[in-house]
Design an enzyme around this catalytic site. Structure first.
Site, PDB file in Angstrom:
ATOM      1  N   ARG A 237       0.865  -1.185   0.000  1.00  0.00           N
ATOM      2  CA  ARG A 237       0.000   0.000   0.000  1.00  0.00           C
ATOM      3  C   ARG A 237       0.900   1.233   0.000  1.00  0.00           C
ATOM      4  NH1 ARG A 237      -1.862   3.606   3.961  1.00  0.00           N
ATOM      5  NH2 ARG A 237      -4.012   4.358   3.726  1.00  0.00           N
ATOM      6  N   LEU A 238       0.899   1.965  -1.106  1.00  0.00           N
ATOM      7  CA  LEU A 238       1.745   3.153  -1.230  1.00  0.00           C
ATOM      8  C   LEU A 238       1.027   4.323  -0.570  1.00  0.00           C
ATOM      9  CD1 LEU A 238       3.144   2.822  -4.871  1.00  0.00           C
ATOM     10  CD2 LEU A 238       3.903   1.719  -2.753  1.00  0.00           C
ATOM     11  N   ASP A 239       1.394   4.564   0.679  1.00  0.00           N
ATOM     12  CA  ASP A 239       0.718   5.580   1.486  1.00  0.00           C
ATOM     13  C   ASP A 239       1.021   6.982   0.955  1.00  0.00           C
ATOM     14  OD1 ASP A 239      -0.647   6.493   4.018  1.00  0.00           O
ATOM     15  OD2 ASP A 239       1.350   7.360   4.335  1.00  0.00           O
ATOM     16  N   ALA A 240      -0.010   7.800   0.823  1.00  0.00           N
ATOM     17  CA  ALA A 240       0.128   9.225   0.450  1.00  0.00           C
ATOM     18  C   ALA A 240       0.985   9.409  -0.792  1.00  0.00           C
ATOM     19  CB  ALA A 240       0.702  10.011   1.630  1.00  0.00           C
ATOM     20  N   ILE A 241       0.923   8.466  -1.705  1.00  0.00           N
ATOM     21  CA  ILE A 241       1.817   8.471  -2.863  1.00  0.00           C
ATOM     22  C   ILE A 241       1.610   9.695  -3.761  1.00  0.00           C
ATOM     23  CG2 ILE A 241       0.212   7.033  -4.211  1.00  0.00           C
ATOM     24  CD1 ILE A 241       4.084   6.916  -4.358  1.00  0.00           C
TER      25      ILE A 241
END
Length: 579
Positions: A237-241
């Site tokens: 999960r690429l947080d705040a990408i």
């Protein structure tokens, strides 16, 4: 050299050429080889298969904190594993464990050390135990790290690992167009060995943004990704990408370099573990969110961020217009991509994804109703200095305690209706741990943390939870049993494959209906939901059911014999009519 490695080198170099086109001093050929080495791909033998679905209707992911459940005397991750094995058997095959690393704030999203599991949660052995039996989603908190991290301490010293990892800007730069979800000042003044500097903080001043213009940062995160893969992480999960690449004078949101970094990470991850996935966390308007699919070459999954506010609005008003209009505008996900559906999470109910769909007046009415049910509102600052609502912070069960008319006695029916809709929609369902249990607003935790999002982050004692789940008079027990039954039914239906055909039905304002058809076209399911607090009549002739098939409502187990009959739907009743 084999063809797979040649193709990998070519593809990685192509990504890097685009990412660093405007950055001087980056040796792209050398960086290409370094990334391949860090990911241990020098001996790669096969190319990933494109447009391949790594999921089916049996995939259901539970979202939760690793330490939301406690049993004295054991690390929290062991307790989580026990809950999954004993209480969720046959119900959940994947789990998203929210950040389990050492952190300084934001319940895990200000990471101090990306390579360690925090002691209170457990250790990497606990993570590997879970990942050996469940599909494990883990956060790659890639935009920022903790202001208490060793990297940031080295930044202040001006030497050591991480001293050049952080994005700095000048207060004189044109930052007026920067889009961010907070009201705090963007820049934080920091005294360093090299003088006063101003670091970029998209979120809080304890979450300092990393500078991907420096290729060392990209190499560091490639090492982190390889480490997580070795622990069994299968979904990143690429947080705040969306905020990753910054440029003064721009919005610093969704920049092309950010998209290219996502494409690069997908390439590296797919070559390393072909069935591993990327999911982008981009809490932004729907069209921008969809852009992270790319041409099936960026995220495998995108969060369906518009679903929570629009479904909540529909259930508050009893009107399906906006939900239907939005769903008709959503393109079918290509093979190799899928929507990730959710209606509650550790964060609030985002309002940006409803922009351009709900009017300001309708959003304000929704906010007022949620506040009357005990919720809070978090804000962001626009470029003109005006504050605008960013998200509603409330436990989903409390959010559905009534309608715009006020509280009523239909909370459980409304809550289950919301989940029946979500479980039937095109995409992979993600169910928040607190929603599985019907958790209520946790006001004590809000006070303790001084953080509105904590309202939906209750910490449970395992013994207390077990007692409640065995008490048939407890709404927690009723909700959990019903959710288990619903999920058990869902995973058996080929028409609920995440990429199965979906078509929106028009059955009146108070009914939200859609048709699903399995990829092999053998099963059809008509998903009919009364989203109002009043009985509604459904004419079966409006569904055009094929007369040569036998039809049955899966939820009630009732056969439908007269295709010209009518059915009176009770408030928040649903039908899954299948051939």
């Amino acid at each position: 050299m084999n063809k797979a490695l040649e193709q990998l080198q070519f593809t990685v170099k192509s990504h890097l050429d685009l990412i660093y086109a405007d950055i001087e001093g980056v040796d792209v050929p050398a960086l290409t080889e370094e990334l391949i080495s860090l990911m241990r791909l020098e001996s790669v033998a096969e190319q990933p298969v494109t447009h391949q679905n790594h999921w089916d209707q049996q995939d259901v992911i539970m979202i939760g904190y690793g330490d939301a459940l406690h049993d004295p005397g054991e690390p929290a991750l062991k307790t989580l594993y026990k809950f999954l094995k004993k209480d969720c058997e046959g119900m959940i095959n994947g789990v998203h464990i929210l950040p389990y690393f050492p952190y300084s704030s934001d319940d895990g999203f200000a990471v101090e050390d990306f390579y360690e599991v925090r002691e209170s949660a457990g250790n990497w052995e606990d993570i590997r135990r879970i990942s050996s039996e469940y599909r494990l989603m883990s956060d790659l908190v890639i935009n920022h790290c903790s202001g208490s991290s060793a990297w940031f301490e080295n930044f202040q010293k001006g030497e050591g690992e991480g001293h050049d990892y952080f994005f700095t800007a000048s207060p004189e730069d044109d930052l007026s167009s920067v889009v961010r979800p907070r009201t705090s000042p963007l820049l934080r003044e920091v005294k360093t060995a090299d003088g006063v500097k101003h670091v970029w903080c998209t979120f809080s001043h304890d979450q300092v943004d990393l500078d991907f213009r420096n290729s060392k940062v990209l190499k560091e995160f490639s090492k982190i990704i390889r480490h997580y893969l070795d622990q069994g992480v299968n979904i990143f999960r690429l947080d705040a990408i969306a905020f990753l690449w910054k440029k003064p004078g721009t919005t610093s949101l969704n920049l092309e370099e950010t998209h290219e970094v996502v494409r690069l990470l997908r390439t590296l991850i797919e070559y390393a573990v072909p069935n591993a996935m990327i999911i982008t966390e981009t809490n932004i308007p729907s069209r921008e969110n969809l852009s992270y699919f790319g041409n099936a070459n960026e995220a495998h999954c995108v969060y369906n961020f518009s679903l929570p506010p629009l479904l909540l609005h529909a259930l508050m008003t009893g009107e399906s217009f906006y939900l239907r209009q939005w769903m008709m505008s959503m393109p079918p996900a290509q093979d190799g991509t899928a929507y990730f559906n959710f209606i509650a999470s550790h964060d609030g109910i985002g309002l940006r994804p409803a922009e351009g769909i709900l009017s300001d007046d309708e959003v304000n009415q929704l906010i007022e109703t949620m506040q009357s049910f005990g919720g809070h509102v978090s804000w962001r600052t626009l470029d003109n200095g005006v504050n605008k609502p960013y998200e509603i912070n409330i436990a989903l069960y409390d959010a559905l305690r009534g309608t715009h008319k006020g509280k009523d006695n239909l909370a459980e029916q409304r809550f289950l209706c919301a989940h029946r809709i979500m479980l039937a929609l095109e995409g992979i369902p993600g169910i928040y741990f607190q929603s599985l249990l019907g958790s209520r607003n946790d006001y004590e935790r809000v006070i303790a943390t001084d953080h509105f999002r904590s309202i939906n982050r209750h910490h449970w004692q395992y013994a207390e939870l077990k007692e409640l789940l065995q008490d048939s008079n407890s709404h927690h027990s009723r909700i959990f049993a019903k959710m288990k039954e619903l999920i058990g039914l869902r995973v058996q239906q080929p028409a609920f494959h995440p990429n199965a055909t979906q078509f929106t039905l028009h059955l009146g304002e108070h009914i939200f209906g859609f048709w699903r058809q399995s990829p092999d076209r053998r099963q059809s399911i008509f998903c009919i939901n009364n989203i109002s607090d009043q009985p509604v009549k459904l004419l079966l002739s409006d569904l055009n059911l094929i007369s040569t098939d036998d039809w049955k409502d899966l939820l009630q187990g009732i056969e439908i014999t007269d295709l010209h009959d009518s059915i009176e739907l009770e408030p928040y009743q649903s039908l899954w009519i299948s051939n």
